[in-house]
Design an enzyme around this catalytic site. Sequence first.
Site, PDB file in Angstrom:
ATOM      1  CD1 TRP A   1      -2.636   1.783   0.440  1.00 38.03           C
ATOM      2  CD2 TRP A   1      -1.294   2.513   2.077  1.00 38.03           C
ATOM      3  NE1 TRP A   1      -2.957   3.102   0.701  1.00 38.03           N
ATOM      4  CE2 TRP A   1      -2.155   3.569   1.705  1.00 38.03           C
ATOM      5  CE3 TRP A   1      -0.342   2.746   3.090  1.00 38.03           C
ATOM      6  CZ2 TRP A   1      -2.104   4.836   2.304  1.00 38.03           C
ATOM      7  CZ3 TRP A   1      -0.301   3.997   3.685  1.00 38.03           C
ATOM      8  CH2 TRP A   1      -1.178   5.027   3.290  1.00 38.03           C
TER       9      TRP A   1
ATOM     10  CG  ASP B   1      -8.701  -0.702   4.249  1.00 39.40           C
ATOM     11  OD1 ASP B   1      -9.768  -0.247   4.704  1.00 39.40           O
ATOM     12  OD2 ASP B   1      -7.642  -0.715   4.903  1.00 39.40           O
TER      13      ASP B   1
ATOM     14  CG  HIS C   1      -8.737   2.130   1.658  1.00 40.27           C
ATOM     15  ND1 HIS C   1      -7.475   1.665   1.379  1.00 40.27           N
ATOM     16  CD2 HIS C   1      -8.678   2.594   2.922  1.00 40.27           C
ATOM     17  CE1 HIS C   1      -6.697   1.836   2.430  1.00 40.27           C
ATOM     18  NE2 HIS C   1      -7.414   2.401   3.379  1.00 40.27           N
TER      19      HIS C   1
ATOM     20  CG  ASP D   1      -9.166   4.903   5.598  1.00 41.33           C
ATOM     21  OD1 ASP D   1      -9.651   3.852   6.030  1.00 41.33           O
ATOM     22  OD2 ASP D   1      -7.973   5.016   5.257  1.00 41.33           O
TER      23      ASP D   1
ATOM     24  CG  HIS E   1      -6.143  -4.292   4.996  1.00 36.31           C
ATOM     25  ND1 HIS E   1      -5.235  -3.270   4.860  1.00 36.31           N
ATOM     26  CD2 HIS E   1      -5.415  -5.426   5.181  1.00 36.31           C
ATOM     27  CE1 HIS E   1      -4.024  -3.765   4.954  1.00 36.31           C
ATOM     28  NE2 HIS E   1      -4.094  -5.068   5.132  1.00 36.31           N
TER      29      HIS E   1
ATOM     30  CD  GLU F   1      -4.599  -1.452   1.964  1.00 34.73           C
ATOM     31  OE1 GLU F   1      -3.474  -1.814   2.358  1.00 34.73           O
ATOM     32  OE2 GLU F   1      -5.473  -0.997   2.731  1.00 34.73           O
TER      33      GLU F   1
ATOM     34  CG  ASP G   1      -7.875   2.748   9.544  1.00 36.22           C
ATOM     35  OD1 ASP G   1      -7.972   1.639   9.005  1.00 36.22           O
ATOM     36  OD2 ASP G   1      -7.440   3.751   8.946  1.00 36.22           O
TER      37      ASP G   1
ATOM     38  CE  LYS H   1      -6.435   6.006   2.551  1.00 33.20           C
ATOM     39  NZ  LYS H   1      -5.550   6.097   3.685  1.00 33.20           N
TER      40      LYS H   1
ATOM     41  CG  ASP I   1      -5.599  -1.484   8.128  1.00 31.39           C
ATOM     42  OD1 ASP I   1      -5.012  -1.079   9.147  1.00 31.39           O
ATOM     43  OD2 ASP I   1      -5.469  -0.955   7.004  1.00 31.39           O
TER      44      ASP I   1
HETATM   45  C1  RNT Z   1      -3.866   2.864   4.816  1.00 27.09           C
HETATM   46  C2  RNT Z   1      -3.998   1.418   4.522  1.00 27.09           C
HETATM   47  C3  RNT Z   1      -2.906   0.548   5.028  1.00 27.09           C
HETATM   48  C4  RNT Z   1      -2.464   0.875   6.442  1.00 27.09           C
HETATM   49  C5  RNT Z   1      -1.556  -0.134   7.061  1.00 27.09           C
HETATM   50  C6  RNT Z   1      -0.882   0.395   8.278  1.00 27.09           C
HETATM   51  O1  RNT Z   1      -4.963   3.589   4.495  1.00 27.09           O
HETATM   52  O2  RNT Z   1      -5.233   0.948   4.966  1.00 27.09           O
HETATM   53  O3  RNT Z   1      -3.282  -0.777   4.902  1.00 27.09           O
HETATM   54  O4  RNT Z   1      -3.573   1.048   7.290  1.00 27.09           O
HETATM   55  O5  RNT Z   1      -0.691  -0.606   6.138  1.00 27.09           O
HETATM   56 ZN    ZN Z   2      -5.557  -1.155   4.843  1.00 24.71          ZN
END
Ligand code: RNT
Ligand code: ZN
Length: 418
Positions: A184, A258, A261, A293, A285, A225, A295, A227, A325
């Site tokens: 990523w 993810d 994302h 985003d 993720h 990955e 998390d 985004k 994640d």
């Molecule tokens: C960032 C991505 C990525 C990170 C990790 C730490 O937006 O989601 O995967 O969260 O690699």
């Molecule tokens: Zn991620």
Amino acid sequence: MTIQQRFQQAKAYYEHWNIDVEGALQTLKSIPISIHCWQGDDVGGFETKRQTLSGGIDVTGNYPGKARNGDELRADLEQALALIPGKHRINLHAIYAETEGQIVERNELQPIHFTNWVEWAKKHQLGLDFNPTLFSHEKAQDGLTLSHPDENIRAFWIEHCIASRKIGEYFGKALNSPCLTNIWIPDGYKDTPSDRLTPRKRLKESLDIIFAEDIDIRYNLDAIESKLFGIGSESFVVGSHEFYLSYAQQNNKLCLLDTGHFHPTEMVSNKLSTLLLFHEKVALHVSRPVRWDSDHVVTFDDELREIAMEIVRNDAIHRVIIGLDFFDASINRIAAWVIGTRNMIKALLYALLLPNDYLRQLQESGNFTERLALMEEFKTYPFGAIWDYYCETQQVPVRENWLNNVKTYEKELRTHRN
Ligand code: RNT
Ligand code: ZN
């Protein structure tokens, strides 16, 4: 009533619909979740030359007791794993290398810098996954890495990614289980770009060089990955969904989705069936975006259950690689792991305990009334009794009892860490 008695009673409800409850528990046991190590220290890592978090991601909160080194992080993970049913994997980032105080540039990282992790994983029968770290670094300060206009900066990150794939290969060989190495990058622009093509062309070229090195897929699987936006890359992200979807398709790589994302109403659950039609494997993720985003820790919400249903109904439990994640520093970090991971497993169990074949038939025959009625009624079936029984048979605390373990551990920890 004992847990066992409640289980027997609940089981009868499901058996009425021909659901094989014991079979579901066996299946559940075989699904590994890749638990991200970075919840334990707010995506800090152990580099000798510590860098502040960058790349448009952010961790908020300052709950005490975060892990400061490999031993502490592994101890915390052990505590979390003791409260999570089943056998799982740990997902590492390159910044979690242990270099004994030496400064080792990221493009020079080697398997030797991860031997502590591998020995520990062997001891606890865990698989390991990996990620190169293309943020929190002076060469990522412009917000560009693999797509940077400067050839030297690109070369540095290309070397880092190649080094990471070799570390992944080492994990896979040593632990006899393929490592998923996921790339990523934060690359993007804060404001409207005047050229979208050139940076994407450079990213494509960088990836081509990274993947030119042939690494046996028995040991290492490559994922990319995508985004939509990040802090400081609000207007444009080089590695968008279409970009990686196309790249993965053309180059036989895994797309990693993810759940944070995409646009807020765009659901990953709705993408899985398509990816499964065109790709052998898909990686996830699982996160929880709250307005952005952010998390947040994964909760047992509609989308989590929907993702689990897609995996189960499409017979894809060995084709979807499930990773987590999230990073929340405002609550106990071990509890964060336990809550999020238990929820992921719980959602899979929920999906395994639905009359999926019958529901499919109802849809095929156009019986949408019964489809909706049953899907709703199953939401209040005695699912908790089956989950409790699973936790008990897996020898982890039942229901909220795990919180006591976390509290005791936290008390001990407070005397050692400050
Ligand atoms: C960032 C991505 C990525 C990170 C990790 C730490 O937006 O989601 O995967 O969260 O690699
Ligand atoms: Zn991620």
